[in-house]
Write an enzyme that holds these catalytic residues in place. Structure first.
Site, mmCIF file in Angstrom:
data_model
loop_
_atom_site.group_PDB
_atom_site.id
_atom_site.type_symbol
_atom_site.label_atom_id
_atom_site.label_comp_id
_atom_site.label_asym_id
_atom_site.label_seq_id
_atom_site.Cartn_x
_atom_site.Cartn_y
_atom_site.Cartn_z
ATOM 1 N N ARG A 1 0.832 -1.213 0.000
ATOM 2 C CA ARG A 1 0.000 0.000 0.000
ATOM 3 C C ARG A 1 0.863 1.258 0.000
ATOM 4 N NH1 ARG A 1 -1.695 3.389 4.121
ATOM 5 N NH2 ARG A 1 -3.765 4.378 3.866
ATOM 6 N N VAL B 1 3.983 1.593 -1.028
ATOM 7 C CA VAL B 1 4.689 1.727 -2.309
ATOM 8 C C VAL B 1 3.753 2.300 -3.371
ATOM 9 C CG1 VAL B 1 5.735 0.439 -4.219
ATOM 10 C CG2 VAL B 1 6.366 -0.098 -1.854
ATOM 11 N N THR C 1 9.875 -10.601 6.863
ATOM 12 C CA THR C 1 9.932 -12.006 7.245
ATOM 13 C C THR C 1 9.704 -12.100 8.742
ATOM 14 O OG1 THR C 1 11.395 -13.926 7.550
ATOM 15 C CG2 THR C 1 12.459 -11.785 7.283
ATOM 16 N N ILE C 2 8.927 -13.072 9.168
ATOM 17 C CA ILE C 2 8.637 -13.173 10.600
ATOM 18 C C ILE C 2 9.865 -13.601 11.394
ATOM 19 C CG2 ILE C 2 6.209 -13.712 10.156
ATOM 20 C CD1 ILE C 2 6.848 -16.616 11.061
ATOM 21 N N ASP C 3 10.874 -14.157 10.735
ATOM 22 C CA ASP C 3 12.052 -14.657 11.450
ATOM 23 C C ASP C 3 12.972 -13.561 11.978
ATOM 24 O OD1 ASP C 3 11.332 -17.302 11.102
ATOM 25 O OD2 ASP C 3 12.422 -17.516 9.222
#
Length: 319
Positions: free
Chosen positions: A21, A23, A125-127
């Protein structure tokens, strides 16, 4: 630049939609046409590219997942695949690409930049395993999902006086397990960056029982061991009743937290600024609450490290 494209690649993470959104609306604010590449690099090779308008990203800031979808793509690791992707962009007059994703996604963006096609990376990334940024988009939401689950599990662990092993995501990085374990008061936290001291885990369990503690929570990153197998080892070594919960992909879903929405909005907008300024091969990130920019090559060659003091603190507080 008059035309810019955006794609999401790799594993989805909450907040990707907020970044998309940002971008799109930032581009339109600067009178730049913006295109969405569907299904990541696979969609790029196959030409699944469509123009996006302001309304295209309406009502998505609070949604998990990614509106542009995502897919793994082995073909894009080849020279032929990369050239085909560039050709698909150039045929539409697109002059730059913003890639929202993690380590593997950035390697693709780096290759495009090396071939002369401008690319900017946005870490999602969730990591939380990307160097050069304190946080990646999606980490905070996944963390809160884990904590919510652990809090609920602790209720039943207390009621039945059981030991619970909770397996969380983190094949090569332990940030989710470390942060969740510290926030939820876990007795033991097992992460890939630290050697698994099984006897220390057993000792902590026995010590807790000796002082009258009836339940325990162990947070295990998937990169250390299988939660089910680890639970069996503990049961055999302690004779305690052990239950295992594997949280799995529930950690990737859900509405992004306010933190992730704001982070995604800031990083997405800055990626557009940098691309329109004529730069390429850059990743935007956040350090000490300031938006920063680093070379993708530097980011990819630097190993993400955990906060050692946090790990030590978790042991000190779980005596």
């Amino acid at each position: 630049m008059k035309k810019v494209a955006v794609l999401t690649s790799g594993g989805d993470s909450p907040g990707m939609n907020a970044a998309i959104r940002a971008v799109v609306r930032k581009c339109i604010y600067h009178n730049v046409d913006v295109y969405g590449v569907m299904y990541g690099y696979q969609g790029l090779i196959e030409g699944h590219i469509e123009k996006l308008e302001i309304g295209s990203v309406g009502d998505i800031i609070h949604r998990g997942g990614t509106k542009l979808h995502s897919a793994r793509c082995e073909d894009f690791k080849t020279e032929e695949g990369q050239r085909k992707g560039i050709n698909e962009l150039k045929e539409r007059g697109i002059e730059g690409l913003i890639v929202i994703g993690g380590d593997g996604s950035f390697r693709g963006a780096e290759k495009l930049s090396e071939k002369g096609f401008p690319c900017i990376g946005v870490p999602a990334t969730i990591d939380n395993d990307i160097a050069g940024t304190d946080y990646t988009i999606g980490f905070d939401t996944a963390l809160n999902t884990i904590i919510d689950a652990v809090d609920k599990i602790r209720d039943t662990a207390t009621s039945h006086e059981r030991t619970y092993v909770i397996e969380v995501m983190g094949r090569d990085a332990g940030d989710l397990a470390l942060w969740a374990g510290l926030a939820a008061g876990a007795e033991s936290i097992l992460i890939p960056e630290k050697e698994d001291d099984f006897q220390d885990v057993v000792t902590r369990l026995h010590r807790g029982r000796e002082r009258g503690k009836k339940h325990s929570i162990i947070i295990l990153a998937e990169g250390v061991a299988s939660g089910i197998e680890y639970g069996k080892r503990i049961e055999e070594a302690t004779n305690l009743e052990v239950r295992v919960t594997v949280l799995g992909h529930i950690q990737r879903g859900g509405s992004p937290t306010a933190f992730d929405r704001v982070l995604a909005s800031r990083l997405g907008a800055e990626a557009v600024n940098i691309l329109l300024a004529g730069e390429s091969g850059i990743m935007v990130g956040i350090r000490n609450n300031r938006i920063v920019a680093d070379d993708l090559s530097q980011v990819l060659s630097t190993k993400h490290i955990i906060e050692e003091k946090m790990f030590d603190l978790s042991k000190e507080l779980s005596i």
